[in-house]
Scaffold this motif. Structure first.
Motif, PDB file in Angstrom:
ATOM      1  N   TYR A  40      18.136 102.201  86.293  1.00  0.00           N
ATOM      2  CA  TYR A  40      16.762 101.735  86.099  1.00  0.00           C
ATOM      3  C   TYR A  40      16.672 100.802  84.890  1.00  0.00           C
ATOM      4  O   TYR A  40      15.887  99.851  84.880  1.00  0.00           O
ATOM      5  CB  TYR A  40      15.823 102.927  85.892  1.00  0.00           C
ATOM      6  N   PRO A  44      17.862  95.819  86.846  1.00  0.00           N
ATOM      7  CA  PRO A  44      16.918  94.692  86.825  1.00  0.00           C
ATOM      8  C   PRO A  44      17.288  93.624  85.797  1.00  0.00           C
ATOM      9  O   PRO A  44      17.191  92.424  86.087  1.00  0.00           O
ATOM     10  CB  PRO A  44      15.585  95.368  86.469  1.00  0.00           C
ATOM     11  N   THR A  49      15.342  90.232  85.457  1.00  0.00           N
ATOM     12  CA  THR A  49      13.968  90.684  85.672  1.00  0.00           C
ATOM     13  C   THR A  49      13.792  92.068  85.044  1.00  0.00           C
ATOM     14  O   THR A  49      14.665  92.527  84.312  1.00  0.00           O
ATOM     15  CB  THR A  49      13.635  90.712  87.191  1.00  0.00           C
ATOM     16  N   LEU A  51      12.059  96.271  85.666  1.00  0.00           N
ATOM     17  CA  LEU A  51      11.695  97.254  86.680  1.00  0.00           C
ATOM     18  C   LEU A  51      10.232  97.069  87.061  1.00  0.00           C
ATOM     19  O   LEU A  51       9.360  96.997  86.194  1.00  0.00           O
ATOM     20  CB  LEU A  51      11.945  98.662  86.152  1.00  0.00           C
ATOM     21  N   ALA A  52       9.954  96.996  88.368  1.00  0.00           N
ATOM     22  CA  ALA A  52       8.610  96.665  88.842  1.00  0.00           C
ATOM     23  C   ALA A  52       7.652  97.843  88.807  1.00  0.00           C
ATOM     24  O   ALA A  52       6.449  97.665  88.995  1.00  0.00           O
ATOM     25  CB  ALA A  52       8.690  96.115  90.267  1.00  0.00           C
ATOM     26  N   THR A  53       8.150  99.060  88.598  1.00  0.00           N
ATOM     27  CA  THR A  53       7.291 100.238  88.647  1.00  0.00           C
ATOM     28  C   THR A  53       7.746 101.258  87.622  1.00  0.00           C
ATOM     29  O   THR A  53       8.937 101.404  87.387  1.00  0.00           O
ATOM     30  CB  THR A  53       7.321 100.883  90.048  1.00  0.00           C
ATOM     31  N   ASP A  54       6.801 101.962  87.024  1.00  0.00           N
ATOM     32  CA  ASP A  54       7.163 103.068  86.137  1.00  0.00           C
ATOM     33  C   ASP A  54       6.754 104.404  86.740  1.00  0.00           C
ATOM     34  O   ASP A  54       6.889 105.449  86.100  1.00  0.00           O
ATOM     35  CB  ASP A  54       6.532 102.891  84.750  1.00  0.00           C
ATOM     36  N   ALA A 101      12.758 101.426  94.650  1.00  0.00           N
ATOM     37  CA  ALA A 101      12.267 100.917  93.357  1.00  0.00           C
ATOM     38  C   ALA A 101      13.102  99.743  92.873  1.00  0.00           C
ATOM     39  O   ALA A 101      12.569  98.742  92.372  1.00  0.00           O
ATOM     40  CB  ALA A 101      12.277 102.047  92.327  1.00  0.00           C
ATOM     41  N   LEU A 102      14.420  99.837  93.034  1.00  0.00           N
ATOM     42  CA  LEU A 102      15.280  98.755  92.554  1.00  0.00           C
ATOM     43  C   LEU A 102      15.212  97.540  93.469  1.00  0.00           C
ATOM     44  O   LEU A 102      15.225  96.392  92.985  1.00  0.00           O
ATOM     45  CB  LEU A 102      16.711  99.253  92.409  1.00  0.00           C
ATOM     46  N   TRP A 104      12.625  96.639  95.204  1.00  0.00           N
ATOM     47  CA  TRP A 104      11.324  96.059  94.875  1.00  0.00           C
ATOM     48  C   TRP A 104      11.434  95.197  93.610  1.00  0.00           C
ATOM     49  O   TRP A 104      10.813  94.139  93.499  1.00  0.00           O
ATOM     50  CB  TRP A 104      10.324  97.192  94.700  1.00  0.00           C
ATOM     51  N   SER A 105      12.254  95.654  92.687  1.00  0.00           N
ATOM     52  CA  SER A 105      12.367  94.971  91.396  1.00  0.00           C
ATOM     53  C   SER A 105      13.253  93.730  91.454  1.00  0.00           C
ATOM     54  O   SER A 105      12.969  92.736  90.787  1.00  0.00           O
ATOM     55  CB  SER A 105      12.922  95.937  90.344  1.00  0.00           C
ATOM     56  N   VAL A 106      14.362  93.789  92.204  1.00  0.00           N
ATOM     57  CA  VAL A 106      15.358  92.707  92.122  1.00  0.00           C
ATOM     58  C   VAL A 106      15.543  91.948  93.426  1.00  0.00           C
ATOM     59  O   VAL A 106      16.405  91.066  93.505  1.00  0.00           O
ATOM     60  CB  VAL A 106      16.730  93.255  91.665  1.00  0.00           C
TER      61      VAL A 106
END
Length: 389
Positions: A40, A44, A49, A51-54, A101-102, A104-106
């Motif tokens: 996490y 990213p 970039t 992480l798009a979410t916590d 989650a990853l 979504w982020s990358v």
């Protein structure tokens, strides 16, 4: 949570839990939870970039921790068969959340080939870009291994026969070890200030990506199994050579670097035993010692993955940043030394068939794990307190 599972694992090894329970506590608990946390943080940034979410990591943590506990209880014959099913579903759901989650982020950065390499680190860019291509491979292994774990105890159709060692090889060698290789060729050079050799990097990652699938699907099938063991041994040996080059060319001596050095050495020893086991039947050689598989497990889970995890944990969170009793480089190196000495004694005892010696080594390892856990937890609590104020 990773530290908590490490202590449960080493105490369980000392008192004699089943091998499957030991693998679950070690791999699913200790190793994966620190890899999840560091992924996490790092993945990213490696694509330029954040992480798009916590929120999703919190869901993942609750699911994976509870799933690991239930799987360990089931492996210890505690509770009805449904405990394993629920544990596998929870752990698999956690993995799904983690991958989502990853991605979504990358996702966009992955398609564009971003590396997050700054302009003043141009000498690292080739290795960074090459290593990034193998991160999706590691996550594919994680997804397949998690699916097989769930399919094993549910009505879902599996890709394999559900043999537990196949699943653990997909997860340990395919995800954990390959991710260590991919992140390691970027992390170690930055901490030690020396670029990773391109030639070795070009061998480590393809071999590390190919070996696990051949081992997992070729278990007990002769030549395919041997080919996988050879590929994995090549990856481990080349990664050890790469780290040795970076380590001895560096003028920096950071706390934790020695632990990684011991870890890569343990990994070479572990895959050597694995290669011997795989190739033995082809040459009608004498049977391997009864404790060889147990020694192989200790060298790979505690030696390679464990000591590398400890090393990078101390590099990211140096105890000297703390303001508590024992927060010194000397204490950290003592904890690492106790882990290495205990591992050595434990492995020698297993290979020689001396249960008293192996148990003594396991006890020494537990002391080292307590020392590592004390330093890391105290520092993390202190960092959290500082951020809160």
């Amino acid at each position: 949570m990773s530290v908590a599972f490490l202590l449960c694992w080493r105490f369980g090894t000392l008192v004699g839990v089943s091998r499957r329970a030991e693998v679950i506590l070690a791999l699913f608990g200790f190793v994966f939870h620190v890899i999840f946390g560091m992924a996490y943080l790092l993945v990213p940034s490696y694509f330029g970039t954040v992480l798009a979410t916590d929120r999703l990591p919190v869901v993942h943590l609750g699911s994976s921790v509870s799933g690991t506990i239930l799987l360990a209880l089931s492996a210890s014959a505690v509770g009805p068969p449904s405990v394993e099913t629920v544990g596998a579903l929870l752990w698999g759901c956690g993995v799904g959340v983690f991958i989502a989650a990853l991605l979504w982020s990358v996702g966009d950065e992955l398609r564009r080939g971003e590396t997050g390499t700054s302009t003043h680190r141009a000498k690292f860019e080739w290795v960074d870009r090459y290593a990034n291509r193998f991160i999706p491979v590691a996550f594919a292994y994680l997804a397949i291994g998690a699916y097989e774990l769930v399919a094993r105890s549910t009505a879902l159709p599996g890709l394999t026969d559900g043999y537990f060692p196949r699943i653990t090889h997909l997860l340990a060698a395919g995800f954990a070890a390959l991710l260590v290789f991919t992140l390691g060729v970027r992390l170690a050079p930055r901490f030690l200030g020396v670029p990773a050799p391109k030639e070795l990097t070009a061998v480590v990652l393809p071999a590390g990506a190919l070996g696990p699938v051949l081992i997992a699907f070729g278990l007990s099938s002769g030549s395919v199994f041997v080919a996988g063991a050879l590929a994995e041994a090549t990856a481990f040996i080349c990664f050890a050579a790469l780290y040795l080059v970076v380590y001895f060319r560096s003028e920096r001596r950071r706390v934790g670097a020695e632990s990684i050095l011991a870890g890569v050495g343990s990994g070479v020893a572990g895959v050597s035993i694995g290669l011997t086991v795989a190739a033995g039947p082809l040459f009608d050689s004498s049977p391997v010692p009864a404790g060889a598989l147990s020694a192989h497990l200790q060298l790979n889970l505690l030696g390679f993955l464990g000591l590398v995890v400890v090393g990078f944990a101390f590099l990211f969170y140096p105890p000297t940043a703390g303001r508590f009793r024992g927060a010194t480089a000397r204490t950290a190196r003592m904890a690492i030394a106790v882990l290495v000495v205990g591992l050595t004694i434990s492995v020698v005892g297993r290979l020689a068939g001396w249960s008293v010696l192996s148990s003594f080594g396991d006890g020494v390892v537990l002391l080292g794990a307590i020392g590592y856990g004390y330093l890391l937890i105290r520092l993390l609590v202190e960092i959290g307190a500082r951020q809160a104020t």
